[in-house]
Design an enzyme around this catalytic site. Structure first.
Site, PDB file in Angstrom:
ATOM      1  N   TYR A 163      24.822  52.727  17.315  1.00 39.16           N
ATOM      2  CA  TYR A 163      26.431  52.689  17.571  1.00 39.16           C
ATOM      3  C   TYR A 163      26.895  54.032  17.799  1.00 39.16           C
ATOM      4  CZ  TYR A 163      31.253  52.323  15.730  1.00 39.16           C
ATOM      5  OH  TYR A 163      32.577  52.259  15.633  1.00 39.16           O
ATOM      6  N   SER A 200      14.888  49.647  16.583  1.00 38.23           N
ATOM      7  CA  SER A 200      14.637  48.844  15.315  1.00 38.23           C
ATOM      8  C   SER A 200      15.908  48.059  15.163  1.00 38.23           C
ATOM      9  CB  SER A 200      13.997  49.486  14.155  1.00 38.23           C
ATOM     10  OG  SER A 200      14.869  50.677  13.862  1.00 38.23           O
ATOM     11  N   THR A 201      16.993  49.039  15.236  1.00 43.53           N
ATOM     12  CA  THR A 201      18.302  48.264  14.944  1.00 43.53           C
ATOM     13  C   THR A 201      19.325  48.603  16.305  1.00 43.53           C
ATOM     14  OG1 THR A 201      19.349  50.207  13.783  1.00 43.53           O
ATOM     15  CG2 THR A 201      18.445  48.367  12.512  1.00 43.53           C
ATOM     16  N   ALA A 243      19.273  58.539  13.886  1.00 47.03           N
ATOM     17  CA  ALA A 243      18.101  57.471  13.774  1.00 47.03           C
ATOM     18  C   ALA A 243      17.936  57.399  12.024  1.00 47.03           C
ATOM     19  CB  ALA A 243      16.776  57.859  14.322  1.00 47.03           C
ATOM     20  N   SER A 293      20.624  52.098   7.567  1.00 48.80           N
ATOM     21  CA  SER A 293      21.840  52.254   6.958  1.00 48.80           C
ATOM     22  C   SER A 293      22.659  51.086   6.186  1.00 48.80           C
ATOM     23  CB  SER A 293      23.000  52.954   7.928  1.00 48.80           C
ATOM     24  OG  SER A 293      23.118  52.071   9.018  1.00 48.80           O
ATOM     25  N   TYR A 318      20.139  53.937  -0.358  1.00 43.88           N
ATOM     26  CA  TYR A 318      20.429  54.607   1.084  1.00 43.88           C
ATOM     27  C   TYR A 318      21.221  55.691   0.818  1.00 43.88           C
ATOM     28  CZ  TYR A 318      23.712  55.297   4.995  1.00 43.88           C
ATOM     29  OH  TYR A 318      24.462  55.774   6.029  1.00 43.88           O
ATOM     30  N   LYS A 368      19.930  59.851   2.220  1.00 40.86           N
ATOM     31  CA  LYS A 368      20.541  60.717   3.007  1.00 40.86           C
ATOM     32  C   LYS A 368      21.000  62.117   2.255  1.00 40.86           C
ATOM     33  CE  LYS A 368      21.379  58.473   6.717  1.00 40.86           C
ATOM     34  NZ  LYS A 368      21.474  59.132   8.008  1.00 40.86           N
ATOM     35  N   ASP A 400      30.824  49.075  -5.662  1.00 42.21           N
ATOM     36  CA  ASP A 400      31.994  49.241  -4.618  1.00 42.21           C
ATOM     37  C   ASP A 400      33.424  50.052  -5.293  1.00 42.21           C
ATOM     38  OD1 ASP A 400      31.690  48.310  -2.031  1.00 42.21           O
ATOM     39  OD2 ASP A 400      32.664  46.541  -2.206  1.00 42.21           O
TER      40      ASP A 400
HETATM   41  N1  LIG Z   1      28.394  53.387  10.763  1.00 37.80           N
HETATM   42  C1  LIG Z   1      29.037  54.014   9.753  1.00 37.80           C
HETATM   43  O1  LIG Z   1      30.168  53.762   9.498  1.00 37.80           O
HETATM   44  C2  LIG Z   1      27.976  55.147   9.360  1.00 37.80           C
HETATM   45  C3  LIG Z   1      28.593  55.807   8.008  1.00 37.80           C
HETATM   46  C4  LIG Z   1      28.027  56.821   7.590  1.00 37.80           C
HETATM   47  C5  LIG Z   1      26.806  57.372   8.026  1.00 37.80           C
HETATM   48  N2  LIG Z   1      26.428  56.644   9.038  1.00 37.80           N
HETATM   49  C6  LIG Z   1      24.815  57.268   9.883  1.00 37.80           C
HETATM   50  O2  LIG Z   1      25.116  57.421  11.102  1.00 37.80           O
HETATM   51  C7  LIG Z   1      24.035  57.112  11.538  1.00 37.80           C
HETATM   52  C8  LIG Z   1      24.271  55.945  12.710  1.00 37.80           C
HETATM   53  O3  LIG Z   1      24.766  55.056  12.340  1.00 37.80           O
HETATM   54  P1  LIG Z   1      25.005  53.582  13.132  1.00 37.80           P
HETATM   55  O4  LIG Z   1      26.169  52.835  12.645  1.00 37.80           O
HETATM   56  O5  LIG Z   1      25.155  54.125  14.595  1.00 37.80           O
HETATM   57  O6  LIG Z   1      23.637  52.644  13.062  1.00 37.80           O
HETATM   58  P2  LIG Z   1      22.688  52.102  14.065  1.00 37.80           P
HETATM   59  O7  LIG Z   1      21.831  51.081  13.215  1.00 37.80           O
HETATM   60  O8  LIG Z   1      23.506  51.292  15.210  1.00 37.80           O
HETATM   61  O9  LIG Z   1      21.872  53.099  14.836  1.00 37.80           O
HETATM   62  C9  LIG Z   1      20.614  53.597  14.381  1.00 37.80           C
HETATM   63  C10 LIG Z   1      19.716  53.831  15.474  1.00 37.80           C
HETATM   64  O10 LIG Z   1      18.519  54.502  14.751  1.00 37.80           O
HETATM   65  C11 LIG Z   1      17.286  53.989  15.487  1.00 37.80           C
HETATM   66  N3  LIG Z   1      16.335  54.065  14.654  1.00 37.80           N
HETATM   67  C12 LIG Z   1      16.218  53.843  13.078  1.00 37.80           C
HETATM   68  N4  LIG Z   1      15.056  54.162  12.659  1.00 37.80           N
HETATM   69  C13 LIG Z   1      14.376  55.167  13.804  1.00 37.80           C
HETATM   70  C14 LIG Z   1      13.229  55.557  13.756  1.00 37.80           C
HETATM   71  N5  LIG Z   1      12.312  55.690  12.766  1.00 37.80           N
HETATM   72  N6  LIG Z   1      12.936  56.233  14.982  1.00 37.80           N
HETATM   73  C15 LIG Z   1      13.599  55.987  16.100  1.00 37.80           C
HETATM   74  N7  LIG Z   1      14.715  55.622  16.184  1.00 37.80           N
HETATM   75  C16 LIG Z   1      15.236  55.022  14.852  1.00 37.80           C
HETATM   76  C17 LIG Z   1      17.901  52.391  15.724  1.00 37.80           C
HETATM   77  O11 LIG Z   1      17.060  51.794  16.467  1.00 37.80           O
HETATM   78  C18 LIG Z   1      19.360  52.473  16.042  1.00 37.80           C
HETATM   79  O12 LIG Z   1      19.450  52.614  17.435  1.00 37.80           O
HETATM   80  C19 LIG Z   1      22.933  56.727  10.622  1.00 37.80           C
HETATM   81  O13 LIG Z   1      22.249  57.590  10.343  1.00 37.80           O
HETATM   82  C20 LIG Z   1      23.881  56.193   9.490  1.00 37.80           C
HETATM   83  O14 LIG Z   1      23.251  56.657   8.246  1.00 37.80           O
HETATM   84  C21 LIG Z   1      26.933  55.490   9.810  1.00 37.80           C
END
Ligand SMILES: NC(=O)c1ccc[n+]([C@@H]2O[C@H](COP(=O)([O-])OP(=O)(O)OC[C@H]3O[C@@H](n4cnc5c(N)ncnc54)[C@H](O)[C@@H]3O)[C@@H](O)[C@H]2O)c1
Length: 320
Positions: free
Chosen positions: A11, A34-35, A70, A73, A137, A141, A278
């Site tokens: 995302y 993976s996701t 990556a 989460s 989680y 981080k 929460d």
């Molecule tokens: N979405 C939110 O609200 C939010 C809030 C706080 C922090 N984050 C952080 O932002 C980042 C992105 O979140 P997101 O919502 O886009 O998640 P997401 O799951 O959509 O994207 C994560 C991507 O990382 C890839 N990935 C995971 N492990 C991997 C590995 N070992 N090697 C290669 N690729 C790998 C997955 O395939 C996926 O495409 C994450 O690190 C998450 O912890 C997100």
């Protein structure tokens, strides 16, 4: 400039990769899907299907920096399978930092999270607040943030960690499609699409104006702007940590009401018990990002955030 975007099929990474391309940069996405989704990788980016634990295979001195998204989460999943989070989030980041050191790539922007703070003593939350994550989680981080700080001190890495609050909205063809979905706005939109019967409201007796939890929703495109600014602001030997949020809290009920207004769907609600861990209110103080990065979010309006997410949700349903 040339950047490696880990997790660029997910995302947030896909939206940031698209912003980098629009700013004229060269982008390589490294993602093991993976996701994430292959369709999430922007057309102008090179794509490597691979794991960050093998980053050394692809990272070389031609890269000017790394944007590291990556990770796994899902808070709930991390409680029952913590090893999966330590392995991927911490082990993966450790391998990535080693590969950067080896290749002589000295700039990093890392996706950290509000989950590093845990239950806040006061809101809005500043970067100086105690970090007491309530899930593996959040702890994973936070461990990476500590790792990055020591890497900056010992080896001169120029690093910025961005601690996102609740990321929402979409940017054209790039938006949120987690499976399973755990974020409120896409879940409520699934009700509007008839993919889910009702939305569960976990607790309505919190000490908030309408009794439901209050969160800080930030548009993913505003978040992307901060990443591009962070690349410029990063200084060798320094690890800057910035919260990213609008400083405005919206309750679960306000979000549901906004989805009703945007979609015209009645959105039935089901009362459910509070979930463990929460907090009542999670709202960011993002003064550091404004001062140090020159960040100025422009899409804080909740109806606009929901409208963009709604358009994206409908577009991916049409695809399938
Ligand atoms: N979405 C939110 O609200 C939010 C809030 C706080 C922090 N984050 C952080 O932002 C980042 C992105 O979140 P997101 O919502 O886009 O998640 P997401 O799951 O959509 O994207 C994560 C991507 O990382 C890839 N990935 C995971 N492990 C991997 C590995 N070992 N090697 C290669 N690729 C790998 C997955 O395939 C996926 O495409 C994450 O690190 C998450 O912890 C997100």
């Amino acid at each position: 400039m040339k950047y490696l975007v880990t997790g660029g099929a997910g995302y947030v990474g896909s939206v940031v990769a698209q912003h980098l391309l629009e700013a004229g940069h060269e982008v390589t996405v490294l993602d093991n899907l993976s996701t994430g989704f292959r369709a999430g990788v922007p057309a102008g980016a090179a794509f490597v299907e691979g794991d960050i634990r093998d980053a050394a295979k692809w990272l070389d001195a031609s890269f000017d920096g790394v944007l590291h998204f990556a990770a796994f989460s899902q808070v709930g999943e991390s409680v029952v399978q913590p090893e999966k989070y330590w392995e991927n989030n911490v082990g993966g980041s450790m391998a990535l930092l080693a590969a950067m050191r080896e290749a002589g790539v000295g700039t990093l922007v890392f996706s950290s999270t509000a989950a590093t703070y845990g239950e806040p003593e006061r809101t809005p939350i500043r970067e100086t607040a105690p970090t007491r994550p309530t899930s593996p989680y959040g702890a994973s981080k936070l461990a990476v943030d500590h790792m990055i700080t020591s890497e900056a001190v010992a080896h001169g890495l120029a690093a910025v960690s961005l601690r996102y609050f609740n990321v929402a909205g979409a940017y054209g063809a790039y938006g949120e499609r987690h499976d399973p979905e755990s974020h409120l706005i896409p879940l409520v939109l699934q009700v509007a699409q008839g993919r889910r019967e009702a939305i569960s409201v976990y607790g309505d007796d919190y000490p908030t104006p309408d009794g439901t939890c209050v969160r800080d929703y930030i548009h993913v495109a505003d978040l992307a702007d901060a990443h591009l600014l962070a690349l410029t602001a990063a200084r060798p030997g320094e690890h800057l940590i910035c919260n990213l949020g609008n400083g405005n809290g919206f309750s679960v009920r306000q979000v549901i009401e906004t989805v009703r207004e945007v979609t015209g769907h009645p959105i039935p609600e089901v009362a459910a018990p509070r979930r463990d861990g929460d907090p009542a209110v999670l709202v960011a103080a993002a003064d550091t990002a404004r001062e140090k990065l020159g960040w100025n979010p422009t899409r804080a309006d909740l109806a606009g955030i929901v409208a963009d997410a709604w358009e994206f949700a409908q577009s991916i349903t049409r695809e399938h």
